[in-house]
Scaffold this active site. Sequence first.
Site, PDB file in Angstrom:
ATOM      1  N   TRP A 325      43.224  34.411  41.815  1.00  0.00           N
ATOM      2  CA  TRP A 325      42.620  35.592  42.428  1.00  0.00           C
ATOM      3  C   TRP A 325      41.564  36.187  41.502  1.00  0.00           C
ATOM      4  O   TRP A 325      40.535  36.700  41.959  1.00  0.00           O
ATOM      5  CB  TRP A 325      43.698  36.636  42.722  1.00  0.00           C
ATOM      6  CG  TRP A 325      43.186  37.927  43.285  1.00  0.00           C
ATOM      7  CD1 TRP A 325      43.005  38.246  44.603  1.00  0.00           C
ATOM      8  CD2 TRP A 325      42.772  39.100  42.551  1.00  0.00           C
ATOM      9  NE1 TRP A 325      42.521  39.533  44.740  1.00  0.00           N
ATOM     10  CE2 TRP A 325      42.363  40.075  43.487  1.00  0.00           C
ATOM     11  CE3 TRP A 325      42.720  39.416  41.202  1.00  0.00           C
ATOM     12  CZ2 TRP A 325      41.914  41.330  43.113  1.00  0.00           C
ATOM     13  CZ3 TRP A 325      42.259  40.664  40.817  1.00  0.00           C
ATOM     14  CH2 TRP A 325      41.864  41.607  41.770  1.00  0.00           C
ATOM     15  N   HIS A 326      41.807  36.106  40.204  1.00  0.00           N
ATOM     16  CA  HIS A 326      40.897  36.730  39.252  1.00  0.00           C
ATOM     17  C   HIS A 326      39.575  35.993  39.118  1.00  0.00           C
ATOM     18  O   HIS A 326      38.574  36.609  38.726  1.00  0.00           O
ATOM     19  CB  HIS A 326      41.566  36.847  37.878  1.00  0.00           C
ATOM     20  CG  HIS A 326      42.532  37.986  37.774  1.00  0.00           C
ATOM     21  ND1 HIS A 326      43.841  37.879  38.166  1.00  0.00           N
ATOM     22  CD2 HIS A 326      42.363  39.265  37.350  1.00  0.00           C
ATOM     23  CE1 HIS A 326      44.453  39.031  37.981  1.00  0.00           C
ATOM     24  NE2 HIS A 326      43.581  39.895  37.492  1.00  0.00           N
ATOM     25  N   GLY A 327      39.543  34.709  39.395  1.00  0.00           N
ATOM     26  CA  GLY A 327      38.270  34.030  39.285  1.00  0.00           C
ATOM     27  C   GLY A 327      38.369  32.534  39.451  1.00  0.00           C
ATOM     28  O   GLY A 327      39.444  31.941  39.309  1.00  0.00           O
ATOM     29  N   PHE A 484      35.551  40.473  39.922  1.00  0.00           N
ATOM     30  CA  PHE A 484      36.644  39.877  40.694  1.00  0.00           C
ATOM     31  C   PHE A 484      36.661  40.387  42.119  1.00  0.00           C
ATOM     32  O   PHE A 484      37.396  39.882  42.929  1.00  0.00           O
ATOM     33  CB  PHE A 484      37.993  40.163  40.030  1.00  0.00           C
ATOM     34  CG  PHE A 484      38.020  39.767  38.572  1.00  0.00           C
ATOM     35  CD1 PHE A 484      37.522  38.544  38.169  1.00  0.00           C
ATOM     36  CD2 PHE A 484      38.530  40.615  37.614  1.00  0.00           C
ATOM     37  CE1 PHE A 484      37.544  38.169  36.840  1.00  0.00           C
ATOM     38  CE2 PHE A 484      38.558  40.245  36.276  1.00  0.00           C
ATOM     39  CZ  PHE A 484      38.061  39.034  35.891  1.00  0.00           C
TER      40      PHE A 484
END
Length: 484
Positions: A325-327, A484
């Site tokens: 999800w963060h990257g 993000f």
Amino acid sequence: MLFNSLDFAIFLPTVFILYWMIFRGSFKRQNVLLVLASYVFYGWWDWRFLSLILFSTLVDFWVGLQLDKSQDKKVRKGLMTLSVLVNLGFLGFFKYYNFFVDNFQQAFNFLGYEFESYSLSIILPVGISFYTFQTMSYTIDVYRNKLQPTKDFIAFSAFISFFPQLVAGPIERATHLLPQFYHPRSFDFGLAILGIKQIIWGLFKKMVIADNAAVIVNAVFANEQAYNGSALWLGAFFFALQIYGDFSGYSDIAIGTARLFGFDLMKNFAFPYFSRDVAEFWRRWHISLSTWFRDYLYIPLGGSKGNNWFKIRNTFIIFLVSGFWHGANWTFLAWGLLNALYFLPSLLSGGHRQHLDVVAKGKKLVGFKEGLHILTTFVLITIAWVLFRAENIHHAWNYLKGMFSTSIIELPNLNHMQDVYVMLGLIVFFIWMEWRGREREFALSHVGYKLGVFGKWTVYSGLVLLIYIFGNTDVELEFIYFQF
């Protein structure tokens, strides 16, 4: 538009005056103003991406109404799936398209096949991961019959685009925030003062702690081979403080700003670096995201029920998804994997729900045993942050290898050590304030319970002065989580 910019310093009071003086007679007109203000706020970066928010809003508003009309399980499931696919489709295209294409090309080339990739020059819309998850929570909760679908399109639009938390959270649940747009709001002076205090503390975290730490962090991570082990540890330590000051600072400003308009946003950080184990840390860090994954992914997977295999499987799924999800980078997956490994011992031993209360509650100092647990947890989390900050896996490996080299016993070979000492002094003050306020909603909220009027305003004025003196105003640094 950045919270720490002159633009926002003009924008916020303008909207505040219009909201409480011109539009105060009708909460519906106030909602219209909030939608317009939020679209201006977001469009300040790139007006073209307003169409994404508008399209997601239209789709999920329509899906909610259709869910209300049908009791057929297949139809309802199809509608919910449509909402999820639309939202995750946008997120996947803008955030992960090039990642998958590039990795497919590398995999085929490794196997000896020619594969021509078609990477695109895609600009990642600011905050897309946040508002995508927020709008999905609405349709999922309506589908689960936990929430009545709204017929007020303006209120729903305000909920999706509410500018204080639009681009970096907290990721609000529709069950909590949406109903607040249905009722009149009256100006509460005490709530506004509390909001201003939280904004000041958030700006201190961002501009004094995070932005100044970033100067050291960027220098060390940009050329890790030039520094000895102790300097690399210091760089990792400063990044741990940078990301906390930056992200929790944003959350403080967002929550404080929402209070100015009569809204209550959920708490997003609960002094995570005072955690006694990794499980407690993840209950206190980015609470809105961790609880989102818990409610919409972890529990549907079975949670911690069943045998150890299911517990381990679900834990790794949650942390890997959180990392992704963060990257779109293998470093984030590695970061999630490492945190999952950290988490497993307490999960399997049943100790992951051990520390539910505030550490050293009612005491001025922490005991030796708990202090050692806090220090150990912080060191483990700091090591994991190296993976989060690194450009790629190779970079992370070189950095970690340097951290654990024999040069760790040497004095740090950083340039401008006088600036480092000043920064360490500010961090000591910051940690002391956080420790004193750890039983409150945010650190600065404890000021005033024991101090008189003169004492309170001395602290507030002192913080503003520190922001003015040490705030990095030469360059308006974006908040880390905007990417993000």
